[in-house]
Design an enzyme around this catalytic site. Structure first.
Site, PDB file in Angstrom:
ATOM      1  N   LYS A   7     -73.618  17.443 -34.439  1.00 33.92           N
ATOM      2  CA  LYS A   7     -74.505  18.348 -35.154  1.00 33.92           C
ATOM      3  C   LYS A   7     -74.205  18.540 -36.647  1.00 33.92           C
ATOM      4  O   LYS A   7     -74.722  17.806 -37.471  1.00 33.92           O
ATOM      5  CB  LYS A   7     -74.574  19.689 -34.409  1.00 33.92           C
ATOM      6  CG  LYS A   7     -75.306  19.538 -33.061  1.00 33.92           C
ATOM      7  CD  LYS A   7     -75.807  20.832 -32.496  1.00 33.92           C
ATOM      8  CE  LYS A   7     -76.824  20.602 -31.401  1.00 33.92           C
ATOM      9  NZ  LYS A   7     -76.305  20.592 -30.035  1.00 33.92           N
TER      10      LYS A   7
ATOM     11  N   PHE B   7     -73.637  22.871 -21.666  1.00 37.68           N
ATOM     12  CA  PHE B   7     -74.530  21.819 -22.145  1.00 37.68           C
ATOM     13  C   PHE B   7     -73.703  20.761 -22.850  1.00 37.68           C
ATOM     14  O   PHE B   7     -72.950  21.070 -23.778  1.00 37.68           O
ATOM     15  CB  PHE B   7     -75.596  22.368 -23.106  1.00 37.68           C
ATOM     16  CG  PHE B   7     -76.573  21.298 -23.530  1.00 37.68           C
ATOM     17  CD1 PHE B   7     -77.633  20.946 -22.711  1.00 37.68           C
ATOM     18  CD2 PHE B   7     -76.403  20.609 -24.719  1.00 37.68           C
ATOM     19  CE1 PHE B   7     -78.524  19.931 -23.069  1.00 37.68           C
ATOM     20  CE2 PHE B   7     -77.274  19.591 -25.093  1.00 37.68           C
ATOM     21  CZ  PHE B   7     -78.343  19.255 -24.268  1.00 37.68           C
TER      22      PHE B   7
ATOM     23  N   ASP C 187     -65.774  20.653 -26.185  1.00 37.67           N
ATOM     24  CA  ASP C 187     -67.032  20.197 -26.779  1.00 37.67           C
ATOM     25  C   ASP C 187     -67.357  21.164 -27.921  1.00 37.67           C
ATOM     26  O   ASP C 187     -67.825  22.277 -27.694  1.00 37.67           O
ATOM     27  CB  ASP C 187     -68.137  20.185 -25.721  1.00 37.67           C
ATOM     28  CG  ASP C 187     -69.475  19.726 -26.288  1.00 37.67           C
ATOM     29  OD1 ASP C 187     -69.656  19.777 -27.520  1.00 37.67           O
ATOM     30  OD2 ASP C 187     -70.357  19.342 -25.493  1.00 37.67           O
TER      31      ASP C 187
HETATM   32  C1  LIG Z   1     -76.350  19.624 -28.949  1.00 37.59           C
HETATM   33  C2  LIG Z   1     -75.163  19.529 -28.087  1.00 37.59           C
HETATM   34  C3  LIG Z   1     -74.777  18.322 -27.495  1.00 37.59           C
HETATM   35  C4  LIG Z   1     -75.609  17.075 -27.597  1.00 37.59           C
HETATM   36  O1  LIG Z   1     -75.678  16.607 -28.889  1.00 37.59           O
HETATM   37  P1  LIG Z   1     -76.758  15.468 -29.277  1.00 37.59           P
HETATM   38  O2  LIG Z   1     -76.413  15.124 -30.675  1.00 37.59           O
HETATM   39  O3  LIG Z   1     -78.108  16.106 -29.112  1.00 37.59           O
HETATM   40  O4  LIG Z   1     -76.558  14.361 -28.314  1.00 37.59           O
HETATM   41  C5  LIG Z   1     -73.597  18.284 -26.777  1.00 37.59           C
HETATM   42  N1  LIG Z   1     -72.838  19.384 -26.637  1.00 37.59           N
HETATM   43  C6  LIG Z   1     -73.183  20.572 -27.165  1.00 37.59           C
HETATM   44  C7  LIG Z   1     -72.281  21.747 -26.998  1.00 37.59           C
HETATM   45  C8  LIG Z   1     -74.358  20.689 -27.904  1.00 37.59           C
HETATM   46  O5  LIG Z   1     -74.706  21.873 -28.411  1.00 37.59           O
END
Ligand SMILES: *Cc1c(COP(=O)(O)O)cnc(C)c1O
Length: 396
Positions: free
Chosen positions: A253, A139, A224
Site C-alpha cells: 500500500k 484480511f 502483515d
Molecule cells: C490491502 C491489504 C492486503 C492486500 O494488498 P493488495 O496490494 O491489494 O494485494 C493485504 N493485507 C492487508 C492487511 C491489506 O490491508
C-alpha cells in the site's frame, strides 16, 4: 467521447460495484484534497485505501518518479539497479528486517511470506510442517493462498477448492491460537491492526504472547503490515508500537507513495531461507517504484514526522471520542495512530455517502464501521473539518 462512467460499465469487469450516480470521477489530487470532474473539492480520508500516506502528489515523490523515469524505467532482476538496493538498505536500517524481497502488491508480499514460512517450517519442524495460523476477521489479499489466509468466508465463497494449510484463531485471544499449534504448523500470521476487518488493534499482550508461542514451538511470526505499516500507527511499523519483532513482515500500500510495490522483510535465519530459483517477480524492485518508495521512506524518517503522526492520531482519537459521547448511535471508536474506525448503529455506507455529499471522502467497511485513513500529513484543521462533517451526517 462518451462519459468515463458510462464507458467503464462497458469495458471493465464489474468487480468493484462502482455506481455512476454516486461514485466520483476523480481528476486531480494535491495534499489532503482531491477534485472531481466538475471541479468539486473533497477532503480525502480514504487516501486510496491507505496508499497516499504523504497526501496526493507529494513533491518529493513526484520528483523521484520523474527523475528516475527519465533515466531508467525497468531492467528485470537479471541486473543490478541502485534504487532497489537503496530502498532495501533503508528498510533494513529502520525495521527488524535483515533482508528484503520486492514484489508488486500486498497479496504478493504475503504469498512470498507464506512460501518462505513453509520452506523454513519443513527444515525446522519436519516435512509435515506447512500450516499457517491466521486470525478470524483478518484480511491478507485476493490470490488463492491469501483469500484462504483471510479469516473471512465471504472472500472465499465460489473459489473452492482452497489452498490447504490454514487454521483460524480468534484475534486477541492467545489461548485460541495456542490451541491450534500442532506438528503441521509452521507460522502465525496476523495484522497488528486489522484493517479491512473493521479497524481492530491487537492488544499488546496478544502480540507479545504470539511472539512467545512462536519461540517456544520454532514457528515464524509474520506481521502483515500492508495497511497499518509505513507510519500510519505513529511508528514506521505498527509492530514497533507494541515492541514486538516479527520474523517476517509484509508491506505494500503506502510503500510506493502511490505506485504499486510490495515488500517482504525477513529477520535472522528467515533472511537466508529463499535461494536462487525459489521465488521471483518480473517487476519486483522496479527502479521507478523503488525510487518513489525511497522518497517516501526518507520523508517518513525526517526528524519529527512520525512523532507528529502520533500526535495527530491522538488528536483525531480525542475528537472522535468526544463526538461519540455527543452523538447518539455511535457504538465504538477504536484504532491506532491515524487508522481509526467508528462503529455506528446505522448503515455505514449511507453515512459515508452523506459525508461525500458534504465534501469528505471516507470509507465504510463491514456494514457498520466508518474507516478513517487520513494522509499522515493531515493538520488539526482538516481533522476538525472531517469530524464536523461526520457528526453532522450522523446527527441527521
Ligand atoms: C490491502 C491489504 C492486503 C492486500 O494488498 P493488495 O496490494 O491489494 O494485494 C493485504 N493485507 C492487508 C492487511 C491489506 O490491508
Amino acid at each position: 467521447m462518451m462519459e468515463t462512467k458510462i464507458r467503464e460499465r462497458q469495458y471493465i469487469i464489474n468487480t468493484y460495484n462502482r455506481r455512476p450516480d454516486f461514485t466520483l470521477h476523480i481528476k486531480r489530487g494535491e495534499g489532503v484534497y482531491v477534485w472531481d470532474e466538475k471541479g468539486n473539492r473533497y477532503l480525502d480520508f480514504v487516501t486510496g485505501l491507505a496508499v497516499n500516506n504523504l497526501g496526493h502528489c507529494h513533491p518529493a515523490v513526484v520528483a523521484a518518479i520523474c527523475n528516475q523515469a527519465k533515466k531508467l524505467m525497468h531492467t528485470s532482476n537479471l541486473y543490478y539497479t541502485e534504487p532497489q538496493v537503496k530502498l532495501a538498505e533503508l528498510l533494513v536500517q529502520h525495521t527488524p528486517a535483515d533482508k528484503v524481497f520486492f514484489c508488486n502488491s500486498g497479496a504478493e508480499a504475503n504469498e512470498a511470506a507464506i512460501k518462505l514460512a513453509r520452506k523454513l517450517g519443513k527444515k525446522r519442524r519436519g516435512e509435515q510442517a506447512h500450516a499457517v495460523i491466521t486470525a478470524e476477521n483478518s484480511f491478507h489479499g485476493r490470490t488463492l493462498a491469501t483469500i484462504t489466509a483471510t479469516g473471512q468466508p465471504k472472500y472465499r465463497k465460489g473459489f473452492e477448492p482452497l489452498m490447504p494449510g490454514f487454521r483460524y484463531g480468534r484475534f486477541n485471544d492467545l489461548e485460541s491460537f495456542a490451541g491450534l499449534v500442532d506438528d503441521e504448523t509452521c507460522a502465525v500470521m496476523v495484522e497488528p491492526v486489522q484493517g479491512e476487518g473493521g479497524v481492530y488493534p491487537a492488544t499488546a499482550g496478544f502480540l507479545q504472547g504470539l511472539r512467545q508461542l512462536c519461540d517456544e514451538h520454532g514457528l515464524l511470526l509474520i506481521f502483515d503490515e500492508v495497511q497499518c505499516g509505513m507510519g500510519r500507527s505513529g511508528k514506521l511499523l505498527a509492530g514497533q508500537v507494541y515492541g514486538v519483532e516479527p520474523d517476517l513482515f509484509t508491506l505494500a500500500k503506502a510503500l510506493g507513495g502511490g505506485l504499486p510495490i510490495g515488500a517482504l522483510g525477513a529477520k535472522g535465519e528467515a533472511a537466508d531461507v529463499l535461494v536462487p530459483g525459489d521465488h521471483a517477480s518480473t517487476f519486483g524492485g522496479n527502479p521507478v517504484t523503488c525510487a518513489a518508495a525511497v522518497a517516501v521512506m526518507e520523508t517518513l524518517l525526517e526528524s519529527g514526522f512520525l512523532s507528529r503522526v502520533e500526535k495527530m492520531g491522538e488528536y483525531l482519537a480525542d475528537k472522535l471520542r468526544q463526538m461519540g459521547t455527543a452523538v447518539p448511535g455511535i457504538r465504538e471508536v477504536r484504532g491506532l495512530g491515524l487508522m481509526m474506525g467508528v462503529e455506528i448503529e446505522g448503515d455505514a455506507a449511507a453515512a459515508a455517502a452523506g459525508c461525500q455529499e458534504k465534501g469528505l471522502l471516507i470509507n465504510a467497511i463491514g456494514g457498520r464501521t466508518l474507516r478513517l485513513l487520513p494522509p499522515l500529513t493531515v493538520e488539526e484543521e482538516h481533522i476538525d473539518a472531517a469530524v464536523q462533517v461526520i457528526q453532522d451526517v450522523l446527527k441527521s
